[in-house]
Design an enzyme around this catalytic site. Structure first.
Site, PDB file in Angstrom:
ATOM      1  N   CYS A 133       0.806  -1.233   0.000  1.00 21.73           N
ATOM      2  CA  CYS A 133       0.000   0.000   0.000  1.00 21.73           C
ATOM      3  C   CYS A 133       0.841   1.285   0.000  1.00 21.73           C
ATOM      4  O   CYS A 133       0.559   2.219  -0.755  1.00 21.73           O
ATOM      5  CB  CYS A 133      -0.959   0.000   1.187  1.00 21.73           C
ATOM      6  SG  CYS A 133      -0.259  -0.697   2.698  1.00 21.73           S
ATOM      7  N   HIS A 246      -3.034   6.237   4.393  1.00 26.45           N
ATOM      8  CA  HIS A 246      -1.626   6.380   4.731  1.00 26.45           C
ATOM      9  C   HIS A 246      -1.166   7.748   4.219  1.00 26.45           C
ATOM     10  O   HIS A 246      -1.500   8.155   3.101  1.00 26.45           O
ATOM     11  CB  HIS A 246      -0.775   5.310   4.040  1.00 26.45           C
ATOM     12  CG  HIS A 246      -1.017   3.910   4.522  1.00 26.45           C
ATOM     13  ND1 HIS A 246      -1.782   3.590   5.626  1.00 26.45           N
ATOM     14  CD2 HIS A 246      -0.559   2.727   4.028  1.00 26.45           C
ATOM     15  CE1 HIS A 246      -1.779   2.276   5.799  1.00 26.45           C
ATOM     16  NE2 HIS A 246      -1.054   1.724   4.833  1.00 26.45           N
TER      17      HIS A 246
END
Ligand code: NAP
Ligand code: 12T
Length: 339
Positions: A133, A246
């Site tokens: 990710c 994130h």
């Protein structure tokens, strides 16, 4: 090798997890040409059903014949399950798009971000890997810069949400937060220390070299996806008490000089990227705004005058979408396009 069809029998392995659940939603919202959806998880989920396009789909457990008749399988049930079941799925004639770290660095497995290296799909042998990710959102931004100015070195620090670890970690952050606000003792099960109201410089396991595995994924996967082993990356990955998205601070050194204005212009036309950068109006990307979106948001673009050709920026993306489920579905869409 995917054969061209109107619609595809599609499977999600790990359908009850944080990523799997997002995969089912993504297949629905993007009107993916699903002929029939098959869902798999562990014995713990036996009897569960998950809604897809107004019907309830039963969750099955895996066995040797599970993949017969399935065209495309999206795997998100951990590296161990991918190691065991992905080759078997391929032998059943299925194309596997794998979200785990199991196959990413295998030289026979392409590691794909559709905005960056769709051409690598051509040489797949049945398994295609979805990158980590944190790496996905970084390369989406690095690629357009690399194409015009060649990226020499990147120093990245991440601020990663708990959903990256899975459903249990999201439950732990919520439980610790409510316990602390009610003056109760907390328990730590998923993370080694309290994550609520805290920050942990530790994602995945520590390696011999003092880095974490998550940090080394960013180093190695970036070179493979960008097709350029000369790009130097050094990373510090940090867990923060955020549920979703994130964030990353990037320091990028290029061969050719780029001004902050040029980088802003370049990224504003880059696929999958939204420049959200007007500090005078307090405009910069933050997780609560980016959660539930598909793009990688970029702000705080500025020149680093401590080196010859340096740029600093702040990027945020939804780790369950572009960082996992969406990227996997986009890979499947590209495969269909090429079939
Ligand atoms: P999660 O919320 O813990 O979900 C795990 C899923 O795997 C559940 O559906 C679980 O089913 C299933 N599972 C566990 N053991 C199984 C077994 N023996 N057979 C079949 N299914 C089994 O975790 P997650 O966050 O969704 O992550 C899942 C995977 O995606 C991991 O491999 C992780 O590394 C990867 N991931 C990748 C990225 C990325 O960077 N691209 C981001 C996040 C996660 P039950 O509900 O029945 O237990
Ligand atoms: N440990 O797929 O905990 O390599 O945030 C993704 C996320 C591994 C992976 C996490 C992890 C992966 C995490």
């Amino acid at each position: 090798m995917l054969k061209k069809k109107e619609r595809y029998v599609t499977a999600v392995v790990g359908a009850t997890g944080a990523v799997g659940n997002e995969m089912v939603k993504t297949l629905e919202t993007r009107s993916f040409p699903v002929e029939r959806l098959r869902l798999f998880a562990s014995e713990r989920s036996e009897g569960k059903q998950i809604e897809f396009r107004d019907t309830m789909v039963p969750v099955e457990t895996l066995n040797e014949t599970s993949f017969e008749g399935i065209d495309i399988a999206l795997f998100s049930a951990g590296a161990e399950r991918s190691r065991i079941w992905a080759p078997l799925a391929v032998r059943s004639g299925c194309v596997v798009i794998d979200n785990s770290s199991q196959w990413r660095m295998d030289p026979d497995v392409p590691l794909i971000v559709p905005e960056v290296n769709p051409h690598d799909l051509k040489w797949h042998k049945g398994i295609i890997a979805n990158p980590n990710c944190s790496t996905i959102q970084m390369v989406v931004v690095l690629k357009p810069i690399h194409d015009v100015a060649r990226v020499k070195r990147v120093v990245v620090t991440t601020f990663q949400s708990v959903s990256g670890t899975g459903q249990k970690a999201m439950d732990e952050l919520l439980q610790q937060t409510t316990d602390l606000l009610n003056f109760r003792e907390i328990t730590c099960a998923v993370y080694p220390y309290q994550i609520a109201f805290n920050v942990l410089p530790h994602i995945d396991v520590f390696l011999e070299n003092g880095y974490t595995k998550e940090e080394m994924k960013m180093v190695n996967e970036t070179k493979k996806i960008m097709g350029d082993p000369s790009i130097r990356v050094t990373a510090t990955t940090v867990r923060v008490p955020v549920f979703r998205c994130h964030s990353e601070s990037l320091n990028i050194e290029t061969e050719k000089k780029l001004s902050a204005r040029e980088v802003r212009a370049l990224l504003s036309t880059a696929p999958g990227v939204i420049v959200y950068d007007a500090p005078e109006k307090k405009i910069y990307p933050i997780p609560i705004d980016v959660a539930g979106t598909d793009e990688t948001y970029v702000g705080r673009i500025r020149e680093d005058d401590t080196i010859e050709n340096g740029i600093n920026m702040w990027i945020v993306a939804d780790n369950l979408r572009k960082g996992a489920a969406l990227n996997a579905v986009q890979i499947a869409e590209k495969l269909i396009e090429l079939a």
